[in-house]
Scaffold this motif. Structure first.
Motif, PDB file in Angstrom:
ATOM      1  N   TYR A 677      85.168  21.213  21.211  1.00  0.00           N
ATOM      2  CA  TYR A 677      85.991  20.400  19.664  1.00  0.00           C
ATOM      3  C   TYR A 677      85.683  19.768  18.380  1.00  0.00           C
ATOM      4  O   TYR A 677      84.153  19.368  18.993  1.00  0.00           O
ATOM      5  N   GLU A 678      85.710  20.343  17.285  1.00  0.00           N
ATOM      6  CA  GLU A 678      84.790  19.888  16.182  1.00  0.00           C
ATOM      7  C   GLU A 678      86.029  18.928  15.775  1.00  0.00           C
ATOM      8  O   GLU A 678      87.354  19.131  15.286  1.00  0.00           O
ATOM      9  N   PHE A 679      85.491  17.873  14.832  1.00  0.00           N
ATOM     10  CA  PHE A 679      86.391  16.716  14.211  1.00  0.00           C
ATOM     11  C   PHE A 679      85.277  16.238  13.021  1.00  0.00           C
ATOM     12  O   PHE A 679      84.550  15.839  13.792  1.00  0.00           O
ATOM     13  N   GLY A 680      85.477  16.463  12.123  1.00  0.00           N
ATOM     14  CA  GLY A 680      84.649  15.840  10.654  1.00  0.00           C
ATOM     15  C   GLY A 680      83.452  16.751  11.230  1.00  0.00           C
ATOM     16  O   GLY A 680      83.228  17.781  11.092  1.00  0.00           O
ATOM     17  N   LYS A 681      82.811  15.934  10.761  1.00  0.00           N
ATOM     18  CA  LYS A 681      80.737  16.506  11.050  1.00  0.00           C
ATOM     19  C   LYS A 681      80.709  16.805  13.014  1.00  0.00           C
ATOM     20  O   LYS A 681      79.152  17.134  12.767  1.00  0.00           O
ATOM     21  N   TRP A 682      81.558  16.035  13.923  1.00  0.00           N
ATOM     22  CA  TRP A 682      80.553  15.830  14.961  1.00  0.00           C
ATOM     23  C   TRP A 682      81.606  17.334  15.475  1.00  0.00           C
ATOM     24  O   TRP A 682      82.933  17.868  15.369  1.00  0.00           O
ATOM     25  N   ARG A 683      80.601  16.983  16.557  1.00  0.00           N
ATOM     26  CA  ARG A 683      81.087  18.186  17.349  1.00  0.00           C
ATOM     27  C   ARG A 683      81.166  17.866  18.760  1.00  0.00           C
ATOM     28  O   ARG A 683      79.911  17.746  19.377  1.00  0.00           O
ATOM     29  N   LEU A 684      82.097  18.224  20.000  1.00  0.00           N
ATOM     30  CA  LEU A 684      81.919  17.298  21.128  1.00  0.00           C
ATOM     31  C   LEU A 684      82.484  19.561  22.210  1.00  0.00           C
ATOM     32  O   LEU A 684      82.496  20.123  21.681  1.00  0.00           O
ATOM     33  N   GLY A 685      80.923  19.312  23.390  1.00  0.00           N
ATOM     34  CA  GLY A 685      81.165  20.380  23.940  1.00  0.00           C
ATOM     35  C   GLY A 685      80.753  20.439  25.051  1.00  0.00           C
ATOM     36  O   GLY A 685      80.299  19.470  25.756  1.00  0.00           O
ATOM     37  N   PHE A 686      81.603  21.237  26.031  1.00  0.00           N
ATOM     38  CA  PHE A 686      81.353  21.210  27.954  1.00  0.00           C
ATOM     39  C   PHE A 686      81.310  22.899  28.425  1.00  0.00           C
ATOM     40  O   PHE A 686      81.875  23.601  27.775  1.00  0.00           O
ATOM     41  N   GLY A 722      70.796  31.615  43.204  1.00  0.00           N
ATOM     42  CA  GLY A 722      71.697  31.363  41.587  1.00  0.00           C
ATOM     43  C   GLY A 722      72.466  29.958  42.092  1.00  0.00           C
ATOM     44  O   GLY A 722      72.373  29.090  43.175  1.00  0.00           O
ATOM     45  N   ALA A 723      72.469  29.163  40.608  1.00  0.00           N
ATOM     46  CA  ALA A 723      72.905  28.112  40.459  1.00  0.00           C
ATOM     47  C   ALA A 723      73.814  27.498  40.703  1.00  0.00           C
ATOM     48  O   ALA A 723      74.601  28.519  40.684  1.00  0.00           O
ATOM     49  N   PRO A 724      74.288  26.358  41.598  1.00  0.00           N
ATOM     50  CA  PRO A 724      75.481  26.360  41.712  1.00  0.00           C
ATOM     51  C   PRO A 724      76.300  26.132  40.532  1.00  0.00           C
ATOM     52  O   PRO A 724      76.095  25.918  39.730  1.00  0.00           O
ATOM     53  N   PHE A 725      77.849  25.404  41.175  1.00  0.00           N
ATOM     54  CA  PHE A 725      78.375  25.094  39.364  1.00  0.00           C
ATOM     55  C   PHE A 725      77.941  23.877  39.050  1.00  0.00           C
ATOM     56  O   PHE A 725      77.299  23.083  39.786  1.00  0.00           O
ATOM     57  N   SER A 726      77.903  23.528  38.018  1.00  0.00           N
ATOM     58  CA  SER A 726      77.132  22.477  37.235  1.00  0.00           C
ATOM     59  C   SER A 726      77.667  23.021  35.369  1.00  0.00           C
ATOM     60  O   SER A 726      78.450  23.793  35.113  1.00  0.00           O
ATOM     61  N   LEU A 727      77.703  21.894  35.311  1.00  0.00           N
ATOM     62  CA  LEU A 727      78.382  20.760  34.131  1.00  0.00           C
ATOM     63  C   LEU A 727      77.441  20.692  32.885  1.00  0.00           C
ATOM     64  O   LEU A 727      76.924  19.740  33.150  1.00  0.00           O
ATOM     65  N   ARG A 728      77.621  20.787  31.502  1.00  0.00           N
ATOM     66  CA  ARG A 728      76.880  20.216  30.870  1.00  0.00           C
ATOM     67  C   ARG A 728      77.771  20.264  29.309  1.00  0.00           C
ATOM     68  O   ARG A 728      78.155  20.635  28.836  1.00  0.00           O
ATOM     69  N   THR A 729      77.167  18.981  29.274  1.00  0.00           N
ATOM     70  CA  THR A 729      78.059  18.133  28.514  1.00  0.00           C
ATOM     71  C   THR A 729      76.918  18.442  27.226  1.00  0.00           C
ATOM     72  O   THR A 729      75.730  17.062  26.170  1.00  0.00           O
ATOM     73  N   SER A 730      77.746  18.615  26.033  1.00  0.00           N
ATOM     74  CA  SER A 730      77.297  17.876  24.353  1.00  0.00           C
ATOM     75  C   SER A 730      77.865  17.336  23.306  1.00  0.00           C
ATOM     76  O   SER A 730      79.062  17.457  23.513  1.00  0.00           O
ATOM     77  N   ILE A 731      76.252  17.060  22.724  1.00  0.00           N
ATOM     78  CA  ILE A 731      77.579  15.762  21.419  1.00  0.00           C
ATOM     79  C   ILE A 731      76.834  16.919  19.643  1.00  0.00           C
ATOM     80  O   ILE A 731      75.764  16.736  20.200  1.00  0.00           O
ATOM     81  N   SER A 732      77.021  16.924  18.984  1.00  0.00           N
ATOM     82  CA  SER A 732      76.040  17.413  17.698  1.00  0.00           C
ATOM     83  C   SER A 732      76.730  16.407  16.945  1.00  0.00           C
ATOM     84  O   SER A 732      77.983  16.349  16.273  1.00  0.00           O
ATOM     85  N   LEU A 733      76.487  16.224  15.200  1.00  0.00           N
ATOM     86  CA  LEU A 733      75.981  15.726  14.496  1.00  0.00           C
ATOM     87  C   LEU A 733      75.930  16.757  13.070  1.00  0.00           C
ATOM     88  O   LEU A 733      74.623  16.532  13.009  1.00  0.00           O
ATOM     89  N   ARG A 734      75.967  17.483  12.441  1.00  0.00           N
ATOM     90  CA  ARG A 734      76.643  18.147  10.859  1.00  0.00           C
ATOM     91  C   ARG A 734      76.018  16.907   9.337  1.00  0.00           C
ATOM     92  O   ARG A 734      77.065  16.056   9.588  1.00  0.00           O
ATOM     93  N   PHE A 735      75.215  16.770   8.905  1.00  0.00           N
ATOM     94  CA  PHE A 735      75.330  16.065   7.827  1.00  0.00           C
ATOM     95  C   PHE A 735      74.109  16.759   6.796  1.00  0.00           C
ATOM     96  O   PHE A 735      73.617  17.990   7.034  1.00  0.00           O
TER      97      PHE A 735
END
Length: 735
Positions: A677-686, A722-735
């Motif tokens: 999800y992108e909002f303004g300069k930010w991006r949140l990812g799962f 193989g890897a079991p269920f796993s979750l990664r969360t990221s947050i990005s800032l563009r400038f």
């Protein structure tokens, strides 16, 4: 009758007033856009832009309509007349299959990879390779080791039958300490990749060593629009930090530069933590010398270190000795580093004539500890092996291309030299104690090559003959020998190609591709074993079609055959690749790309392969680990009210693990998903891996091993879970 005479006279006279139209296609920052497809609507006249966006089309008439198409940009139609501007500006747009044309080129299937990289997120080198339709990867010795690759009925190991390059710089390592063609892509930061070129088979003359099953070339960005930083955290103590920094504020400046850096740490799901960490840094500068010249300078460094649990035997898990994520020998692991530098020069002479030259240098260090058989060879100290080398790789390549009326000439020549010091296979204990040395020496290997690729056009029909000439020089200085004298070998190979393309419309292409290729042998196999197959040939053919069924559906269907004069087989307990016999493969590929709505995309690729050894009796002629069936399919949504994401399933069917199929490597069915999800300069990812928490084996081998408490060795499946269920969360800032 009079009207018919006037129309006939018009068509007879109009060519006399035809003109040449040349210009440049640029983006909104006035940067040239390469590979733009240009067509005179209603005719078979095509062109494409060069590296700087320049183009030329002969015999264009006043009133002709020209279409300009490029994935990721808005399509544009212009009417040609005396006032038509020579600079065509394309604006960036959401991806749409509407403007995609099946280009009259040898690799029209390229559009399938183009769509993949536009709609699917890329977060690792595994993701990069999986952008190639039908290609599978697997990791089996910690996150720092190059991935195992599967394509078209091949267990390619780490690159034995797939030519891989980045910005024209080779990734495959010849006579590598761990495996012939070893291809470690971990030096590439995924977010810097702009495009992927791929082809299956060996039908282009510029495809050289290891291009038997196919070739993949990655192109990194020459500029970034905005700087950004991001952090990522996930299951199993996964951490990642990324920075992309634009160094030039003026996006229309002649010179552009950026720096990218990445750091990763992960323990993985294993009982013994991987302690995997990797650091990457890359810089790139390009100077637009003029509208017809460009200079690009790039450099990068990466280093990684990790521990590994290796492949474990099924019986150890079944008996409860260890868990699925346990280890028999958790002292495996390694570290590796790679430093790259390259300079590339591009020149357009007008009249559809271009020259490209590049020089590159790589320094590479490799160290790997493995234990495939545990106590089968040494019941007291164990069977751990050490593989290591230090390598300097230098190369130069230049290409010339010229388009005539109905004829295209492409020629390419270059040299690559590998200077490998302390190439080593040693039996060790606990990574420190040297028990015995199997191989230890220095290797010098040089490949000089020249190729010619031509295209003859006859209306909607094209004939593409090509020829490649290679010369190899091998030198091995055995440090375990008392005389210290180097052993040398040379080999020369000519590889002809011939393909045919029928392009009845911008939506339809039929093709027949034929050609020979090769994969070189390891220097040690060439010299020590006096093997006559220094450069074993491949013989291949593809018969198929690429169709744009309607504005939003692309289809590829191909029947193919591929024969090898000599298969390469990885021998785990010796830690080297050894030559095997002749093999035959037959198969079919089917690919589909569909744009369901403006924002929703569907993709699917399925491959069936029949792979057999041609020199063994029936029932004993299976090729170990050659997959018979692979499938990928998924949905992706782009730019919908700030949201993007997708779900992707991959299926690798069961396959023989040994020659008589008495041991089976089980298949898997894995689904991954992501949402951003992108909002303004930010991006949140799962990012979710293994959405349904399936229990699966990422890699498998039939290996004869002996546990410490066993009397006799046992041959059975050894696997990396193989890897079991796993979750990664990221947050990005563009400038």
């Amino acid at each position: 009758m009079r009207k018919l005479l006037i129309i006939s006279l018009f068509f007879l006279v109009s060519p006399l007033f035809a003109q040449q139209f040349q210009g440049r296609v640029v983006d909104e920052n006035k940067s040239g856009i390469p590979e733009v497809s240009i067509r005179v609507v209603g005719t078979n006249k095509y062109a494409k832009t060069d590296f700087n966006g320049n183009f030329k089309i002969d015999k264009v008439n006043k009133g002709d309509i020209l279409s300009f198409n490029m994935l990721g940009f808005s399509s544009q139609l212009i009417v040609f007349n005396e006032e038509t501007a020579s600079e065509i500006v394309l604006t960036e747009a959401f991806i749409s299959l509407d403007g995609v044309e099946v280009r009259p080129e040898m690799d029209a299937m390229q559009v399938f990879a183009d769509v993949n990289i536009e709609v699917n997120p890329v977060n690792s080198s595994q993701d990069l390779l999986r952008m190639v339709p039908g290609l599978f990867t697997g990791q089996h010795a910690g996150g720092g080791k190059a991935e195992q690759i599967f394509l078209r009925g091949f267990d390619i190991d780490h690159g034995t039958d797939l030519n891989i390059s980045v910005d024209g710089m080779p990734v495959n390592m010849v006579s590598h300490a761990h495996g012939q063609g070893y291809s470690d892509l971990h030096f590439v930061i995924p977010e810097t990749v702009e495009g992927i070129e791929f082809s299956k088979g060996s039908y282009n003359a510029d495809q050289g060593n290891f291009a038997t099953a196919g070739s993949v070339s990655f192109k990194t960005k020459e500029r970034i629009d905005k700087s950004s930083v991001s952090v990522e955290y996930g299951s199993f103590n996964h951490k990642r930090a990324l920075g992309l920094f634009n160094l030039v504020a003026d996006r229309s400046a002649q010179s552009q530069a950026y720096i990218a850096s990445e750091y990763i740490y992960s323990d993985g799901p294993f009982v013994s933590p991987q302690n995997f960490n990797r650091f990457n840094v890359m810089g790139k500068w390009n100077n637009q010398i003029s509208s017809t010249e460009k200079l690009v300078v790039a450099g990068s460094y990466f280093g990684s270190k990790w521990d590994a649990s290796g492949q474990i035997p099924e019986r150890a898990v079944a008996s409860g000795l260890i868990s699925r994520f346990g280890a028999i020998d958790d002292t495996e692991g390694g570290n590796t580093s790679r430093t790259n530098a390259s300079v590339s020069y591009y020149k357009s002479f007008g009249n559809n004539t271009t020259l490209e030259s590049r020089a590159f240098y790589t320094n590479y260090d490799f160290l790997l500890f493995s234990n495939f058989t545990f106590f089968a060879e040494n019941p007291i100290n164990g069977d751990q092996i050490k593989q290591a080398e230090n390598r300097n790789l230098l190369g130069f390549e230049t290409s010339f291309s010229k388009e005539f009326n109905g004829f295209t000439l492409n020629t390419n020549g270059g040299i690559r030299s590998d200077f490998i010091r302390d190439n080593e296979l040693t039996r060790t204990e606990n990574k420190t104690t040297v028990l015995s040395r199997v191989y230890y020496g220095n290797i010098d290997e040089t490949n000089t090559y020249l190729n010619l690729n031509t295209v003859f056009k006859f209306g909607n029909f094209s004939m593409i003959p090509g020829l490649r000439v290679d010369h190899f020089y091998f030198n091995y200085n055995d440090k375990l020998s008392n005389d210290g004298i180097g052993n040398t070998e040379q080999s020369f190979l000519v590889s002809p190609k011939l393909s045919f393309i029928l392009q009845p419309s911008p939506e339809t292409q039929f093709f027949l591709k034929t050609g020979t290729g090769y994969h070189s042998n390891d220097s040690r196999a060439v010299i020590f074993k006096n093997n006559n197959q220094v450069l074993p040939r491949s013989y291949g053919a593809d018969l198929g079609t690429v169709l744009k069924i309607n504005k939003r559906i692309l289809l590829n269907a191909t029947l193919w055959a591929l024969n090898l004069d000599q298969e390469f087989v990885y021998v785990g307990d010796e830690g080297i690749v050894e030559p095997s016999g002749k093999t035959n493969r037959l198969g079919a590929d089917l690919g589909l790309r569909a744009q369901i709505t403006d924002r929703l995309f569907f993709d699917s690729d399925i491959t069936y392969s029949y792979a057999r050894s041609s020199e063994e009796p029936k029932g004993e002629n299976y090729i170990p680990l050659a997959p018979a069936l692979t499938f990928t399919g998924g949905l992706a949504i782009t730019n919908w009210k700030g949201f993007s994401g997708g779900i992707k399933t991959r299926v690798l069917g069961k396959r023989p693990a040994n020659e008589d199929y008495s041991i089976t490597a089980e298949g898997y069915f894995i689904t991954d998903a992501n949402v951003n999800y992108e909002f303004g300069k930010w991006r949140l990812g799962f990012n979710i891996q293994n959405l349904f928490n399936s229990s699966w084996n990422e890699t498998q081998f039939a290996t004869t091993s002996k546990l410490f408490n066993e009397v006799n060795p046992v041959e059975e499946i050894h696997f990396t879970p193989g890897a079991p269920f796993s979750l990664r969360t990221s947050i990005s800032l563009r400038f």
